[in-house]
Structures are given as C-alpha cells and as structure tokens.
Design an enzyme around this catalytic site. Structure first.
Site, PDB file in Angstrom:
ATOM      1  CE  LYS A   1      -0.388   1.880   3.693  1.00 10.73           C
ATOM      2  NZ  LYS A   1      -0.444   2.411   5.032  1.00 10.73           N
TER       3      LYS A   1
ATOM      4  CG  ASP B   1      -3.693   1.397   7.077  1.00 14.50           C
ATOM      5  OD1 ASP B   1      -4.429   2.264   6.836  1.00 14.50           O
ATOM      6  OD2 ASP B   1      -2.392   1.469   6.894  1.00 14.50           O
TER       7      ASP B   1
ATOM      8  N   PRO C   1       9.174  -5.215   3.616  1.00 17.59           N
ATOM      9  CG  PRO C   1      10.473  -3.246   3.523  1.00 17.59           C
ATOM     10  CD  PRO C   1       9.483  -4.133   2.783  1.00 17.59           C
TER      11      PRO C   1
ATOM     12  N   GLY D   1       5.144   1.037   6.991  1.00 18.04           N
ATOM     13  CA  GLY D   1       4.344   2.037   6.246  1.00 18.04           C
ATOM     14  C   GLY D   1       3.782   1.916   5.124  1.00 18.04           C
ATOM     15  CB  ILE D   2       4.607  -0.278   2.072  1.00 13.26           C
ATOM     16  CG1 ILE D   2       5.380  -1.088   2.706  1.00 13.26           C
ATOM     17  CG2 ILE D   2       5.196   1.157   1.509  1.00 13.26           C
ATOM     18  CD1 ILE D   2       6.686  -1.460   1.599  1.00 13.26           C
ATOM     19  N   GLY D   3       1.866  -1.251   4.665  1.00 16.83           N
ATOM     20  CA  GLY D   3       0.680  -1.806   5.035  1.00 16.83           C
ATOM     21  C   GLY D   3       0.949  -3.487   4.875  1.00 16.83           C
TER      22      GLY D   3
ATOM     23  N   GLY E   1       1.323  -6.056   6.907  1.00 16.09           N
ATOM     24  CA  GLY E   1       0.570  -6.952   7.933  1.00 16.09           C
ATOM     25  C   GLY E   1      -0.854  -6.781   7.351  1.00 16.09           C
ATOM     26  CB  SER E   2      -3.122  -3.669   6.678  1.00 16.52           C
ATOM     27  OG  SER E   2      -2.596  -3.081   7.785  1.00 16.52           O
TER      28      SER E   2
ATOM     29  CB  ALA F   1       7.267  -2.111  11.512  1.00 19.05           C
TER      30      ALA F   1
HETATM   31  O1  C5P Z   1      -5.381   0.252  13.177  1.00 17.38           O
HETATM   32  P1  C5P Z   1      -3.891  -0.179  13.281  1.00 17.38           P
HETATM   33  O2  C5P Z   1      -3.705  -1.527  14.329  1.00 17.38           O
HETATM   34  O3  C5P Z   1      -3.180  -0.308  12.068  1.00 17.38           O
HETATM   35  O4  C5P Z   1      -3.298   1.084  13.902  1.00 17.38           O
HETATM   36  C1  C5P Z   1      -2.074   0.837  14.812  1.00 17.38           C
HETATM   37  C2  C5P Z   1      -1.959   2.260  15.595  1.00 17.38           C
HETATM   38  O5  C5P Z   1      -1.819   3.361  14.994  1.00 17.38           O
HETATM   39  C3  C5P Z   1      -3.288   2.517  16.268  1.00 17.38           C
HETATM   40  O6  C5P Z   1      -3.501   1.440  17.619  1.00 17.38           O
HETATM   41  C4  C5P Z   1      -3.265   3.892  16.711  1.00 17.38           C
HETATM   42  O7  C5P Z   1      -2.482   4.111  17.754  1.00 17.38           O
HETATM   43  C5  C5P Z   1      -2.702   4.495  15.418  1.00 17.38           C
HETATM   44  N1  C5P Z   1      -3.557   4.886  14.343  1.00 17.38           N
HETATM   45  C6  C5P Z   1      -4.453   5.982  14.285  1.00 17.38           C
HETATM   46  N2  C5P Z   1      -5.338   6.596  13.604  1.00 17.38           N
HETATM   47  C7  C5P Z   1      -5.382   6.041  12.535  1.00 17.38           C
HETATM   48  C8  C5P Z   1      -4.734   4.524  12.136  1.00 17.38           C
HETATM   49  C9  C5P Z   1      -3.938   4.021  13.439  1.00 17.38           C
HETATM   50  O8  C5P Z   1      -4.094   6.736  15.411  1.00 17.38           O
HETATM   51  N3  C5P Z   1      -6.173   6.380  11.515  1.00 17.38           N
END
Ligand code: C5P
Length: 313
Positions: free
Chosen positions: A26, A162, A120, A124-126, A128-129, A122
């Site tokens: 992503k 995400d 990679p 920023g390119i999603g 795990g999501s 953690a």
């Molecule tokens: O939803 P996800 O588990 O990917 O998000 C990880 C953490 O990033 C959340 O627990 C939250 O602290 C932060 N986050 C946020 N606002 C978003 C997405 C993520 O604050 N829109």
C-alpha cells in the site's frame, strides 16, 4: 517450491488446488491528518494506491491448521495469533473469518497458509494489513462463502484501520480513520522505487509525536488529469506523519535525498514510515535508479515496481 500446471509456484507440500492471493504493498501518495476521534484514532484524508507486487499468500485445505512463512523478511514474522500488536495478522484474520462464518452456519475446515514475506516489516506500506486482507479474500474463496462486501470490510476494520483499503487494493481516497473510501478511477499507474532503511517504525509512536492533529484536508481533486497534472497535484500535498517520523528515524531524510538525487520526480514517505517512494517517468528509469541506490546502500531495501492504475486510467 513446486510449479503447478498454470505456471504458478507453490510452496512445497501445498496441492495444485491451492488458492494464491497477492498482498500488494500500500502506498500513501498523500496522507493528511485532519483530526482525532474521541477513542484516540486519527482522522485521515489520504490518496492511496497499490503496487503490482508485494507479499504472497497461498492457502489450501489441510488435515490441521498450519502456518508457514518464507521470503526475505520471514524471520521477523510472529507465528502465533495472540492478541495485541505482536500477534500474526494473517492468523487473526483466519480466526476472525472462521468465527464469523461459523456463526452463519458455514463450514470452515482446517487450512494450511503459507506467507511469502517480501515486504519490510513495520514500514508504512501496509504489509501486515495487506496480508490480513489477502487472507480474508483467499479464505472466503477456499471456504466458498462470499460475505456481503460491507460485512467483510467491517471484519477487516476490526483487524486494523488499513485492512479495508487493502481489501480493495485499487487506487482510492480514504477518509475517516481509513475506512471511508471512494475509488480514484482516473489515477494513472506510476513507475516507482520503494526504499526502506530497514528500521521498523512504530505507527502509534509516530501518531503520538504528531504536533498538529488537525491539518487542512486534501481538498478538491482534478476529475480528469494526465500523469503530469497528477504529479503537480501530488507535489502540493503532504504526508503529515513525515516530520515526526523523520525526527524519530534520521535515516528517512538521507533516504529521501538519495531518491531525489537518483532522479525521482516526487519523493514522499508512505504511511507512518520509514518507507519512502520515488515516482519515476517509466519502469526503465525506476529499475536503473533502484540498482544505483542499492549500490550506495546494499544494506537497505530498494525495489522498483509499478502501481496499479484506476479502472478508467
Ligand atoms: O489500526 P492499526 O492497528 O493499524 O493502527 C495501529 C495504531 O496506529 C493504532 O493503535 C493507533 O494508535 C494508530 N492509528 C491512529 N489513527 C489511524 C490509524 C492508526 O491513531 N487512523
């Protein structure tokens, strides 16, 4: 690996009938943080696209539930579905979908899942999501039950903000915490280089360090625009998570400047970092740049790829 008749590579031991799902990387072309909800989650306005490649999931029926992993970044993947950020999102997706389908009276026999981890962690390119979304898509096919799209999206959202956009894996604009989406049908495909200094960045930590939580939204977008006009538009947009990420991970500034020097038309960070992307004129230029960048920093990650274009691009 074995090769099945249609040419697809399968992890050893998985049958020809296995289902294969790509989990595309992503890329947040722009990410504006516009507010914060009472529960702490941040409100976003983001232009998102997806690479043509990424991680790869293979899923097949099996006598017992199994999970295996291979690929450059496999060593860092947790193999348990335990609660909390450390748990494996693919296994969490499997368990959540199984529970939802069981409640609907759908049989969900054991599955073997293989994750080829090419992105990679953690970063920023999603990754795990995208893996969780690919598991939801693939297991829906394997268990032969297509949930209504809205229900699958809601299930995805429980796994991460995400995941709904990764279920779509097509160019889109995301608002809310990422779950309200409108498709960007005219967004063109871009040749790009992804770069990462291989330092994991914690998403909650970056959001915590954000100095302003209510920044201007992206605003109106051109309805029809060619690649050059899109580049112009993007160059006026930002990633609000980039300043706190740069403060935490000093390699990001070095990486971004290396990509600019390599001839990228536009360089930005994706998500909460540390991955940066550079947009190039074509794939030849992107491949050439990635090779040069890797020569400068063989210990970092560089990957030339193309993004998907929107339906009418
Ligand atoms: O939803 P996800 O588990 O990917 O998000 C990880 C953490 O990033 C959340 O627990 C939250 O602290 C932060 N986050 C946020 N606002 C978003 C997405 C993520 O604050 N829109």
């Amino acid at each position: 690996m074995t090769r099945r008749p249609d040419g697809a590579l399968l992890p050893k031991g998985l049958p020809d009938t296995a289902i294969i799902e790509t989990a595309p990387a992503k890329i947040n072309l722009a990410l504006h943080v516009t507010g914060q909800r009472a529960d702490g989650y941040h409100l976003l306005d983001s232009l998102v696209t997806f690479a043509r490649d990424g991680d790869r999931l293979t899923m097949a029926r099996s006598p017992t539930d199994q999970f295996s992993v291979s690929g450059r970044f496999s060593a860092l993947i947790p193999t348990e579905a335990q609660a909390g950020p450390a748990g494996n999102l693919v296994l969490k997706a499997r368990d959540l979908l199984r529970q939802a389908l069981t409640e609907r009276g759908v049989a969900t026999p054991p599955v073997a899942i293989h994750l080829e981890k090419n992105l990679p962690i953690a970063s920023g390119i999603g990754g795990g999501s995208a893996d969780a979304a690919a598991a939801l898509r693939g297991l829906s096919r394997l268990w032969d039950h297509a949930m209504p799209e809205a229900d699958l999206q809601a299930l995805g959202l429980r796994l991460g903000a995400d995941v709904p956009m990764c279920l779509r894996s097509t160019p889109l604009r995301a608002t809310g915490i990422g779950e309200d989406m409108s498709l960007l049908d005219t967004l063109p495909a871009f040749a790009l280089v992804l770069g990462n200094p291989l330092k994991g960045v914690s998403t909650p930590e970056i959001f915590r360090r954000l100095s302003s939580k209510s920044n201007p939204p992206i605003g109106d977008l051109p309805e029809i625009a060619d690649r050059t006009q899109w580049l112009d538009t993007l160059s006026n947009l930002r990633n609000d998570l980039e300043p706190p990420a740069r403060a935490l991970c000093t390699e990001i500034a070095v990486l971004a400047s290396m990509m600019e020097h390599a001839g990228a038309r536009l360089v930005r960070m994706s998500g909460s970092g540390a991955t940066c992307f550079g947009l190039f004129d074509d794939m030849d230029a992107a491949r050439h740049a990635a090779a040069g960048l890797l020569k400068q920093r063989p210990d970092w990650y560089f990957h030339a790829t193309e993004t998907m274009g929107g339906a009418y691009s």
